[in-house]
Design an enzyme around this catalytic site. Structure first.
Site, mmCIF file in Angstrom:
data_model
loop_
_atom_site.group_PDB
_atom_site.id
_atom_site.type_symbol
_atom_site.label_atom_id
_atom_site.label_comp_id
_atom_site.label_asym_id
_atom_site.label_seq_id
_atom_site.Cartn_x
_atom_site.Cartn_y
_atom_site.Cartn_z
ATOM 1 N N CYS A 1 2.077 9.328 24.301
ATOM 2 C CA CYS A 1 3.429 9.679 23.826
ATOM 3 C C CYS A 1 4.412 8.567 24.166
ATOM 4 O O CYS A 1 4.385 8.002 25.254
ATOM 5 C CB CYS A 1 3.860 11.002 24.457
ATOM 6 N N CYS B 1 9.204 10.784 29.876
ATOM 7 C CA CYS B 1 9.448 11.932 30.768
ATOM 8 C C CYS B 1 8.711 11.702 32.104
ATOM 9 O O CYS B 1 7.476 11.564 32.118
ATOM 10 C CB CYS B 1 8.974 13.217 30.103
ATOM 11 N N CYS C 1 5.483 13.684 33.179
ATOM 12 C CA CYS C 1 4.435 14.007 32.203
ATOM 13 C C CYS C 1 3.256 13.035 32.205
ATOM 14 O O CYS C 1 3.435 11.813 32.123
ATOM 15 C CB CYS C 1 5.055 14.074 30.804
ATOM 16 N N CYS D 1 0.015 29.040 21.485
ATOM 17 C CA CYS D 1 1.009 27.965 21.478
ATOM 18 C C CYS D 1 0.334 26.603 21.316
ATOM 19 O O CYS D 1 -0.523 26.225 22.117
ATOM 20 C CB CYS D 1 1.807 28.020 22.772
ATOM 21 N N CYS E 1 3.278 29.865 18.219
ATOM 22 C CA CYS E 1 4.300 29.061 18.879
ATOM 23 C C CYS E 1 3.863 27.608 18.772
ATOM 24 O O CYS E 1 2.665 27.322 18.807
ATOM 25 C CB CYS E 1 4.405 29.493 20.348
ATOM 26 N N CYS F 1 12.137 29.294 22.211
ATOM 27 C CA CYS F 1 11.505 29.339 23.525
ATOM 28 C C CYS F 1 11.984 28.091 24.250
ATOM 29 O O CYS F 1 11.665 26.972 23.834
ATOM 30 C CB CYS F 1 9.980 29.332 23.353
ATOM 31 N N ARG G 1 8.887 33.352 31.342
ATOM 32 C CA ARG G 1 7.476 33.006 31.557
ATOM 33 C C ARG G 1 7.277 32.199 32.832
ATOM 34 O O ARG G 1 7.888 31.157 33.041
ATOM 35 C CB ARG G 1 6.919 32.215 30.366
HETATM 36 N N1 SAM Z 1 6.031 16.633 23.530
HETATM 37 C C1 SAM Z 1 6.688 17.850 23.368
HETATM 38 C C2 SAM Z 1 8.012 17.889 24.092
HETATM 39 O O1 SAM Z 1 8.133 17.271 25.146
HETATM 40 O O2 SAM Z 1 8.914 18.578 23.613
HETATM 41 C C3 SAM Z 1 5.859 19.076 23.711
HETATM 42 C C4 SAM Z 1 4.922 19.029 24.896
HETATM 43 S S1 SAM Z 1 5.653 18.861 26.500
HETATM 44 C C5 SAM Z 1 4.235 18.626 27.472
HETATM 45 C C6 SAM Z 1 6.266 20.492 26.852
HETATM 46 C C7 SAM Z 1 6.915 20.745 28.184
HETATM 47 O O3 SAM Z 1 5.938 20.867 29.200
HETATM 48 C C8 SAM Z 1 7.890 19.742 28.748
HETATM 49 O O4 SAM Z 1 9.143 19.802 28.145
HETATM 50 C C9 SAM Z 1 7.959 20.158 30.195
HETATM 51 O O5 SAM Z 1 8.960 21.119 30.388
HETATM 52 C C10 SAM Z 1 6.574 20.762 30.449
HETATM 53 N N2 SAM Z 1 5.777 19.906 31.345
HETATM 54 C C11 SAM Z 1 5.153 18.761 31.009
HETATM 55 N N3 SAM Z 1 4.538 18.213 32.068
HETATM 56 C C12 SAM Z 1 4.777 19.029 33.117
HETATM 57 C C13 SAM Z 1 4.410 18.992 34.500
HETATM 58 N N4 SAM Z 1 3.719 17.991 35.003
HETATM 59 N N5 SAM Z 1 4.812 20.006 35.290
HETATM 60 C C14 SAM Z 1 5.541 21.032 34.767
HETATM 61 N N6 SAM Z 1 5.913 21.108 33.483
HETATM 62 C C15 SAM Z 1 5.549 20.115 32.664
HETATM 63 FE FE1 SF4 Z 2 5.887 13.202 25.440
HETATM 64 FE FE2 SF4 Z 2 5.229 14.483 27.662
HETATM 65 FE FE3 SF4 Z 2 7.766 13.950 27.174
HETATM 66 FE FE4 SF4 Z 2 6.461 15.786 25.656
HETATM 67 S S1 SF4 Z 2 6.928 15.918 27.829
HETATM 68 S S2 SF4 Z 2 7.834 14.164 24.941
HETATM 69 S S3 SF4 Z 2 4.419 14.884 25.634
HETATM 70 S S4 SF4 Z 2 6.143 12.448 27.503
#
Ligand code: SAM
Ligand code: SF4
Ligand code: DTB
Length: 347
Positions: free
Chosen positions: A82, A86, A89, A126, A157, A217, A289
């Site tokens: 990606c 973030c 992530c 989802c 979802c 959500c 949730r």
């Molecule tokens: N890429 C898309 C986005 O960011 O909108 C969808 C997938 S992203 C993995 C969805 C959510 O998962 C993130 O916004 C975050 O809130 C949560 N998330 C991701 N990694 C995480 C982690 N290591 N611990 C807790 N929540 C996490």
């Molecule tokens: Fe990409 Fe992870 Fe951020 Fe979702 S949360 S936009 S998968 S880097």
């Protein structure tokens, strides 16, 4: 005059009915409240633990069967690589993690996974993709997945990153029930966690989702190093959305090696429970949730989360790139607590 413990005690006892009355009045005035200040939520978070849980239980029982749990199963339909940064992530190409990139799955494979989730008792499926936003071609494929999963009688979802108004309308047309897009944290901390898209970008996506007639959500992550005010500010942002989200995932940070937040300090589990309670009180009718982070939680902490008003979980051995409690463990936990899966389905 000499200090007498009896006098102090009798003063407190005399004031007690008044204090109780004030607390009851406050709870009553907040029952229909639609706007929350950060300070009000901070006050909630600082309540004596029992008072906070009692308030959350009262609100919860007014709107839900307190023993029913909504079960959602999560599938990563496109993993890793990606472009976003973030800090939490594993799928960001900025973070040096062990995640193996996988291209968008075939529709048949996704439907087979949904069928298995339904057989296991999940009512919502989802689909998550590691994208900044979907391109037109990928959106068409996801729309097909959505319509086929919905045809199985499950709620659908998706969480695909930012969404334009047109893409939201296309997904609604395909039968999408919920779109997950988290605010993640307080506006004040956001810039330290993510720099490649703004808080306003997230709010705009939620607006596109709502306008298309898809249920929203949206939640966040705690344990990112935020302070209590920032935790309150995240809840305030969510609660003040008009209307507040239908579903609110509260994630406890899963610390992943190679991510910027791999060494974040542990959050006290009771502060996690308090956050759930504040979400329940401020968003009375939302499904709250208990999301990422359950694998590292004891049964007792999870039970406190349910007591605090959580009424939904991710169900299945895998989240996206990390584990989730095994189905057997969750079944045993529900059994011990006398809880059962919510039977409602959208269609
Ligand atoms: N890429 C898309 C986005 O960011 O909108 C969808 C997938 S992203 C993995 C969805 C959510 O998962 C993130 O916004 C975050 O809130 C949560 N998330 C991701 N990694 C995480 C982690 N290591 N611990 C807790 N929540 C996490
Ligand atoms: Fe990409 Fe992870 Fe951020 Fe979702 S949360 S936009 S998968 S880097
Ligand atoms: C949400 O709020 N939590 C889920 C879902 N929405 C997509 C994701 C949790 C991810 C946990 C870390 C991982 O497995 O990679």
């Amino acid at each position: 005059m000499p200090f007498r413990v009896e006098d102090t005690l009798s003063n407190i006892l005399r004031a007690y009915p008044f204090m109780q009355n004030q607390t009851a009045k406050l709870a009553e005035s907040q029952a229909t409240q639609t706007h929350w200040t950060v300070e009000q939520i901070e006050t909630l978070l600082k309540l004596p633990f029992s008072d906070l849980i009692y308030r959350a239980q009262q609100v919860h029982r007014e709107h839900f069967d307190a023993n029913a749990l909504q079960l959602s199963t999560l599938l990563s339909i496109k993993t890793g690589g990606c472009s976003e940064d973030c800090g939490y992530c594993s799928q960001s190409s900025v973070n040096a993690t062990d995640v193996r990139n996988q291209k968008l799955m075939e529709v048949e494979a996704v439907v087979a996974a949904a069928r298995a989730a339904r057989a296991g008792g999940a009512t919502r499926f989802c689909m998550s993709a590691a994208w900044r936003e979907p391109c037109d071609r990928d959106l068409e494929i996801v729309a097909k997945m959505v319509s086929e999963v919905r045809a199985l009688g499950m709620e659908t979802c998706a969480t695909l990153g930012m969404l334009s108004g047109e893409h939201a309308a296309q997904l609604r047309e395909a039968g999408l029930d919920y779109y997950n897009h988290n605010l993640d944290t307080a506006p004040e901390l956001y810039g330290e966690i993510i720099t490649t898209r703004t808080y306003q970008d997230r709010l705009d996506t939620l607006e596109h989702v709502r306008s298309a007639g898809i249920s929203v959500c949206s939640g966040g992550i705690v344990g990112l190093g935020e302070n209590l005010t920032q935790r309150a500010a995240l809840i305030a942002q969510l609660a003040n959305l008009d209307p507040y989200p239908d579903s609110v995932p509260i994630n406890n940070l899963v610390k992943i090696e190679g991510t910027a937040l791999a060494d974040a300090a542990d959050l006290d589990p009771l502060d996690f429970v308090r956050t759930i309670a504040a979400a329940r009180i401020t968003m009375p009718k939302a499904y709250v949730r208990l999301s990422a982070g359950r694998q590292g939680m004891s049964d007792a902490v999870q039970a406190l989360c349910f007591l605090a008003g959580a009424n939904s979980i991710f169900y299945g051995d895998q989240l996206l790139t990390t584990g989730n409690p095994e189905i057997e463990r969750d079944r045993a936990l529900m059994g011990k607590l006398g809880m059962y899966p919510l039977a409602d389905k959208c269609c």
